[in-house]
Design an enzyme around this catalytic site. Structure first.
Site, PDB file in Angstrom:
ATOM      1  N   ASP A  89       0.939  -1.039   0.085  1.00 32.53           N
ATOM      2  CA  ASP A  89       0.184   0.294   0.138  1.00 32.53           C
ATOM      3  C   ASP A  89       0.817   1.267  -0.068  1.00 32.53           C
ATOM      4  O   ASP A  89       0.140   2.534  -0.028  1.00 32.53           O
ATOM      5  CB  ASP A  89      -1.199   0.217   1.302  1.00 32.53           C
ATOM      6  CG  ASP A  89      -1.988   0.312   1.118  1.00 32.53           C
ATOM      7  OD1 ASP A  89      -2.403   0.927  -0.415  1.00 32.53           O
ATOM      8  OD2 ASP A  89      -2.954   1.012   1.812  1.00 32.53           O
ATOM      9  N   HIS A 126       2.357   3.844   6.302  1.00 30.75           N
ATOM     10  CA  HIS A 126       2.420   4.729   5.285  1.00 30.75           C
ATOM     11  C   HIS A 126       0.594   5.616   5.456  1.00 30.75           C
ATOM     12  O   HIS A 126       0.867   6.018   4.196  1.00 30.75           O
ATOM     13  CB  HIS A 126       1.787   3.667   4.030  1.00 30.75           C
ATOM     14  CG  HIS A 126       0.746   3.039   3.957  1.00 30.75           C
ATOM     15  ND1 HIS A 126       0.584   1.370   4.138  1.00 30.75           N
ATOM     16  CD2 HIS A 126      -0.393   2.707   3.623  1.00 30.75           C
ATOM     17  CE1 HIS A 126      -0.175   1.713   4.744  1.00 30.75           C
ATOM     18  NE2 HIS A 126      -1.435   2.084   3.576  1.00 30.75           N
TER      19      HIS A 126
END
Length: 884
Positions: free
Chosen positions: A21, A290
């Site tokens: 991701d 992230h």
């Protein structure tokens, strides 16, 4: 920290990594993961048109040599997920419901009482089992055509899936069983697998793979108007605090390690101390998510990150203060601290002590800033000698003054400075102020230039009094003058999805070119014998009351007898930006006379530099030419280079020849439903105060300066304060030097001490022993292990960068660490410590260039404790000392 936990608890060491991701992929990751002992790596989000091209040509898998210097020694097999990315496809041809998500979409924090979640897929029944199998097989076969082997990695699930795993599996089991039972008809068999199973199958095919060099996968776009280049700057305050926290952790680790080994009789509870360090280790690790450091989380999640970081920072500052207090009270050298604390009060009526710790393994000469309540101050060192200092009115407050103290401290050592009301003889220099008239930029062209210079030994910076803007910088070593102007601009962005692309936490979608923000500039120059500070205030027009932008530029002059090389070559700029108007993205654009052909260089995770040629696109060219500057960016022509070093991450771009622009702040709101539901519009009304250091000079000169300067910016000295109780020692009585100063740890200038810490893990260095004790249920419970010291050393330079600094360096660990005690054993380990490098056998993937070569084993440490560190190498050791 995570690998240590897994190994200690389960005897397990991960060998495969996935980044499904993160928004783009850095070339530093493959190098680090190879060093950690991984065999293969998986990424997913890369530029949409690049992915389409790789998919068409069956090039989604390759051997990635992320570091040009380490090349095949630290390469890793990399798999890019295809266009379906990491989620199960959801279109069901035989139903109007989405498929394969039988537990539906999670609702947090209140699950539905009846157990019926939104978007639950059609359950698998006898009636639809064959239809489900056909749909799944068709998708598997479509994907198989994009890869070179008959194995397909089919990810099952998506974000927040498997929260009700039993429902998922009861449907999955039926489908997997049915396909395998009819595999002759379908031409496919299916099995539940880990990454390890998949990569093992691909590896056993023994194919020859293409090599990818050190180019990364940035920036990342998902479609023509969706460049994910906004997150480089989103939530600038969080980015700044995360970096400061990381730096404080680095300092606290080495300080505590020295305390444990140099002061075995110390009274601090080591177990509590380790817990204090651990709270910051965890917070710093957590914010690397992230959707953390990137600023793409919702406000309440951001607040959680900040709370955890602040809690950990307070713990580590308390620990460092208590160590100082303990050592100094133990010394009984005529000084007894009544307290050591981490915030300065600046009251000159008590003797204020400043304790300054240098966390780098080099000698540093720099300035620290302390707030004081009077101009008349004197500063002394431990021996009672006067220390150069300068005091001037504060930028931030009317009632205090900024006292800049010149500190020279050897590696991993601290020094104490006392600040006293002035005795007249040894007063700090008082900076004098000249205020210039606010200038109307719209009318400035009509008059001739009126230039005035600000000079130190390295630079002459010239300002134009007609505009109050910078005009040029001369490198005094070569007498080369570069035209140099700086301005703040704003990109205006759209907040209405009906009217076009929007900017949000992730995306940067400017409507048009950036617009200059100020029509008038005010200027004040504070000059003194140690430092000149140029304060520029940018107003929207000549009559505005308040400014939204300011720059404080500092140029240092270093007195004789001090090594001022780095200090003299740094032009320090601190900015004040905000609060912004809505849907504005603020940049500082620096325009120079360098003929750069729009070529920019930026760093990958502060580890290596990447070339960024300007690319023209049909759409969205501005946003797609933005890159992350984690720490360093530069532009150059044939002779001269301008380097920017940052203390937090920013987006950076070169939108014109000789230009570099840095995005400093963003404030956005849009009506995109998904953003509103997840609170991702970034209505950030804060004022941010980032710092950037500029270095200008020839390529060879800047090459020797910028890495050490970048580390000096990242790891600025830790400043603590102490007050004395009881009898004040008479000055200048010769005080005993601090034991922390006795034997400083000093590395050559091309090596960086990446880590000196006590991890506390109790796992055995011997793998068989570790696994055996876990199987026997004999994990050592309880006490942390303080006898194992983790040492990491990094070579800062690439192969061929300089005649001297790019050479391999041999270090004698015994003599390097003699200040801590007598080294009795050294074991070389993988990057995260869990593997003995001599038993680590990573898979060798076949490539045309290196068809049969076995992986290099790391060079072993010789019996006499000397190790050689090659360019860009990071080497990790467990070090054991003689117990005193």
């Amino acid at each position: 920290e995570g690998h240590g936990f897994l190994y200690e608890t389960f005897g397990f060491r991960p060998q495969f990594s996935w980044h499904v991701d993160p928004f783009g992929a850095s070339a530093t990751t493959p190098t680090l993961f190879a060093l950690a002992g991984f065999n293969a790596h998986l990424i997913s989000r890369i530029d949409y048109d690049l992915k389409a091209d790789m998919q068409k040509n069956k090039k989604l898998q390759f051997v990635w040599q992320g570091s040009p210097s380490l090349s095949e020694r630290q390469e890793i097999f990399t798999h890019v997920m295809d266009q379906y990315s990491y989620c199960t496809p959801s279109q069901l041809p035989f139903s109007n419901r989405s498929g394969f998500f039988w537990n539906g979409f999670a609702t947090f924090p209140d699950p539905p009482k009846d157990g019926v979640y939104p978007n639950m897929s059609l359950p698998v029944t006898d009636a639809n089992l064959h239809l489900y199998a056909q749909t799944m097989v068709a998708n598997i076969k479509e994907r198989a055509a994009w890869f070179q082997t008959g194995e397909v990695l089919w990810p099952w699930g998506c974000d927040k899936q498997f929260f009700n795993a039993s429902v998922q599996y009861s449907n999955m089991d039926l489908l997997v069983g049915y396909i395998n039972k009819h595999s002759a008809e379908f031409g496919v068999t299916v099995q539940y697998a880990t990454l390890s199973d998949y990569f093992q199958a691909v590896y056993s095919r023994n194919l020859t793979w293409e090599i990818r060099d050190s180019q990364d996968f940035l920036p990342y776009s998902t479609e023509p108007f969706q460049a994910w280049t906004g997150f480089y700057t989103s939530r600038s305050t969080l980015k700044g605090i995360a970096r400061r926290a990381s730096s404080l952790l680095y300092a606290g680790e080495s300080f505590f390690t020295q305390y444990v080994w140099k002061h075995p009789e110390g009274s601090i509870c080591k177990y509590k101390a380790l817990k204090q360090l651990q709270s910051l280790r965890w917070a710093v690790s957590e914010v690397q998510h992230h959707d953390g450091i990137t600023g793409t989380e919702s406000p309440k999640v951001k607040d959680m990150y900040l709370n955890n970081l602040m809690y950990g920072m307070v713990n580590v500052k308390k620990l460092m203060a208590s160590i100082i207090f303990d050592i100094n009270n133990a010394k009984k050298n005529g000084e007894v601290y009544s307290s050591v604390y981490t915030e300065g009060s600046g009251k000159p009526d008590v003797d204020l002590y400043v304790v300054v710790y240098n966390p780098l393994a080099w000698n540093i000469t720099t300035f620290i800033k302390v707030s004081v309540s009077s101009e008349a101050m004197s500063v002394y060192d431990e021996l009672g000698y006067s220390v150069p200092a300068q005091v001037q009115s504060s930028v931030e407050s009317q009632s205090t003054y900024d006292l800049y103290i010149l500190v020279a401290i050897s590696g991993l050592s601290y020094r104490k400075y006392s600040i006293k009301p002035s005795d007249g003889k040894h007063s700090a220099f008082i900076g004098s102020s000249i205020k210039y008239k606010r200038r109307d930029l719209t009318r400035a062209d009509q008059q001739g230039q009126r230039l005035f210079p600000v000079v130190n030994n390295c630079y002459q910076i010239v300002f134009d009094q007609n505009t109050n803007l910078m005009h040029s910088i001369t490198d005094r070593e070569t007498n080369q003058t570069v035209q140099f102007t700086q301005e703040f601009l704003e990109y205006h962005v759209n907040g209405d999805t009906k009217k076009g692309p929007i900017s949000d936490n992730y995306l940067f979608a400017p409507n048009a070119s950036a617009v200059p923000v100020s029509k008038a500039v005010g200027l004040e120059v504070m000059s003194g014998s140690l430092m000149t500070e140029i304060r520029q205030y940018f107003y929207s027009n000549v009559t505005s009351q308040d400014y939204i932008y300011a720059v404080y530029t500092r140029l240092y002059s270093v007195p004789e007898g001090y090594d001022g090389k780095l200090l003299c070559h740094r032009i320090e700029q601190e900015y004040s930006v905000g609060p912004l108007e809505l849907n504005r993205e603020a940049v500082l654009r620096t325009s120079t006379s360098l003929n750069t052909k729009q070529l920019l260089y930026t760093d990958n995770n502060g580890y290596q530099m990447q070339k960024r040629p300007f690319k023209a696109y049909v759409n969205n060219t501005v946003a797609r030419n933005y890159y992350p500057m984690v720490q360093t960016a530069y532009i150059e022509d044939d002779t001269t280079r301008l380097i920017l070093l940052a203390e937090r991450a920013h987006g950076v771009s070169s939108q014109g020849n000789g230009q570099v622009e840095v995005m400093l702040h963003r404030r956005l709101w849009n009506n995109f439903e998904w953003n509103l539901n997840n609170n991702l519009t970034l209505n950030d009304s804060s004022v941010v105060r980032p710092v950037i250091w500029l270095i200008l000079g020839t390529k060879p000169t800047t090459n020797t300066l910028y890495r050490a300067s970048g580390l000096a910016l990242e790891h600025r000295p830790v400043v603590m304060f102490g007050a004395l109780s009881g009898d004040k020692p008479k000055l200048p009585r010769r005080l005993q030097q601090n034991s922390v100063d006795d034997l400083p740890v000093t590395l050559p200038p091309n090596l960086h001490l990446q880590t000196l810490s006590i991890p506390g893990w109790r796992y055995s260095s011997n793998h068989a022993e570790q696994v055996h004790s876990i199987h026997m249920g004999k994990q050592k419970q309880g006490d942390a292990d303080f006898s194992r010291v983790l040492l990491r050393i990094r070579h800062l330079f690439e192969v061929g960068e300089g005649p001297v600094l790019s050479q391999p360096v041999t270090v004698d660990l015994k003599s390097l660490l003699k200040g801590l005690g007598s080294v009795i054993a050294v074991e070389e380990r993988s990057l995260t410590g869990t593997w003995d490098v001599n038993t680590l056998e990573r898979w060798k993937w076949k490539t045309a260039q290196y068809p049969g070569k076995k992986f290099f084993n790391s060079t072993e440490t010789s019996e006499d404790f000397t190790v050689t560190v090659n360019p860009k190498e990071i080497r990790t050791f467990f070090v054991y000392f003689q117990v005193q």
